[in-house]
Scaffold this motif. Structure first.
Motif, PDB file in Angstrom:
ATOM      1  N   LYS A   1      45.096  81.434  41.289  1.00  0.00           N
ATOM      2  CA  LYS A   1      44.598  80.664  42.050  1.00  0.00           C
ATOM      3  C   LYS A   1      44.658  78.908  41.131  1.00  0.00           C
ATOM      4  O   LYS A   1      44.514  78.086  41.689  1.00  0.00           O
ATOM      5  CB  LYS A   1      43.017  81.579  42.704  1.00  0.00           C
ATOM      6  N   ALA A   2      43.468  79.557  40.190  1.00  0.00           N
ATOM      7  CA  ALA A   2      43.489  78.530  39.525  1.00  0.00           C
ATOM      8  C   ALA A   2      44.285  77.819  38.304  1.00  0.00           C
ATOM      9  O   ALA A   2      44.426  77.026  38.109  1.00  0.00           O
ATOM     10  CB  ALA A   2      41.182  78.612  38.179  1.00  0.00           C
ATOM     11  N   LYS A   3      44.835  78.567  37.520  1.00  0.00           N
ATOM     12  CA  LYS A   3      46.006  78.270  36.185  1.00  0.00           C
ATOM     13  C   LYS A   3      47.199  78.030  37.424  1.00  0.00           C
ATOM     14  O   LYS A   3      47.943  77.908  36.499  1.00  0.00           O
ATOM     15  CB  LYS A   3      45.727  79.197  35.452  1.00  0.00           C
TER      16      LYS A   3
ATOM     17  N   CYS B   1      41.829  92.608  39.177  1.00  0.00           N
ATOM     18  CA  CYS B   1      42.662  92.798  40.221  1.00  0.00           C
ATOM     19  C   CYS B   1      41.959  91.257  40.098  1.00  0.00           C
ATOM     20  O   CYS B   1      42.186  90.335  40.880  1.00  0.00           O
ATOM     21  CB  CYS B   1      41.905  92.839  41.329  1.00  0.00           C
ATOM     22  N   LYS B   2      40.471  90.661  40.297  1.00  0.00           N
ATOM     23  CA  LYS B   2      39.763  89.323  40.460  1.00  0.00           C
ATOM     24  C   LYS B   2      40.008  88.344  39.411  1.00  0.00           C
ATOM     25  O   LYS B   2      40.699  87.329  40.145  1.00  0.00           O
ATOM     26  CB  LYS B   2      38.846  89.731  39.997  1.00  0.00           C
ATOM     27  N   LEU B   3      40.806  89.550  37.761  1.00  0.00           N
ATOM     28  CA  LEU B   3      40.700  88.133  37.160  1.00  0.00           C
ATOM     29  C   LEU B   3      42.137  87.549  37.232  1.00  0.00           C
ATOM     30  O   LEU B   3      42.402  86.246  36.740  1.00  0.00           O
ATOM     31  CB  LEU B   3      40.798  88.952  35.412  1.00  0.00           C
TER      32      LEU B   3
ATOM     33  N   ILE C   1      47.150  80.266  48.923  1.00  0.00           N
ATOM     34  CA  ILE C   1      47.390  81.733  49.046  1.00  0.00           C
ATOM     35  C   ILE C   1      47.030  83.094  49.848  1.00  0.00           C
ATOM     36  O   ILE C   1      46.465  82.387  51.508  1.00  0.00           O
ATOM     37  CB  ILE C   1      46.042  81.660  48.325  1.00  0.00           C
ATOM     38  N   PHE C   2      48.486  83.134  49.821  1.00  0.00           N
ATOM     39  CA  PHE C   2      48.546  84.806  50.934  1.00  0.00           C
ATOM     40  C   PHE C   2      48.090  86.220  51.220  1.00  0.00           C
ATOM     41  O   PHE C   2      47.984  86.524  49.779  1.00  0.00           O
ATOM     42  CB  PHE C   2      49.927  84.921  51.515  1.00  0.00           C
TER      43      PHE C   2
ATOM     44  N   GLU D   1      36.567  90.718  47.771  1.00  0.00           N
ATOM     45  CA  GLU D   1      36.703  90.606  46.499  1.00  0.00           C
ATOM     46  C   GLU D   1      37.527  88.902  45.557  1.00  0.00           C
ATOM     47  O   GLU D   1      37.478  88.979  44.750  1.00  0.00           O
ATOM     48  CB  GLU D   1      37.118  91.619  45.611  1.00  0.00           C
ATOM     49  N   LEU D   2      38.280  88.474  46.215  1.00  0.00           N
ATOM     50  CA  LEU D   2      39.438  87.798  46.275  1.00  0.00           C
ATOM     51  C   LEU D   2      39.029  86.317  47.134  1.00  0.00           C
ATOM     52  O   LEU D   2      39.467  86.134  48.094  1.00  0.00           O
ATOM     53  CB  LEU D   2      40.885  88.233  46.500  1.00  0.00           C
TER      54      LEU D   2
END
Length: 139
Positions: A22-24, A14-16, A85-86, A113-114
């Motif tokens: 977010k980043a890529k 989930c976090k990955l 990001i929603f 966590e996000l």
């Protein structure tokens, strides 16, 4: 780590996947599902970068709760391309009460966590997360 209120763990994926979004920007959206038997939040569906808002809404079940993250692109009045990001807590009126309670009690812990969520939406029917709602909350 399990959530003390609901006992739900958050799968590392989930976090990955959120960090990838977010980043890529490798995903347009992510739909998360609570697997009650395993007592954890899992990734249910990943939206490709080319997928649209309509693809996203079509991936949410009409009568089951989900969490989702959507990378919303928009253009400001100054013609600047931006994205936000929603986080969407999807809890349709037709979902089972138990499911709604589990999702509601796990939401804050899961959302923490996000890291990087900019806007949160709670929706019980599609009109509460219409494109117009996204646009008005993005600015």
């Amino acid at each position: 780590m399990a959530n003390s209120a609901s006992g739900m763990a958050v799968h590392d994926d989930c976090k990955l996947k959120f960090m990838e979004l977010k980043a890529k920007r490798t995903h347009r959206f992510i739909v998360y599902k609570i697997e009650e038997k395993q007592k954890q939040v899992m990734v249910e569906k990943l939206g490709e970068p080319i997928e649209t808002y309509e693809d996203f809404t079509a991936s949410l079940p009409a009568d089951e709760c989900r969490y989702a993250v959507f990378d919303f692109d928009f253009v400001t009045e100054e013609s600047v391309q931006k994205s936000k990001i929603f986080f969407i807590a999807w809890s349709p009126d037709t979902a089972k009460v138990r499911s709604k309670m589990i999702y509601a009690s796990s939401k804050d812990r899961f959302k923490r966590e996000l890291d990087g969520i900019q806007v949160e939406l709670q929706a019980t029917d599609p009109t509460e997360m219409g494109l117009d709602v996204f646009k008005s909350r993005a600015f």
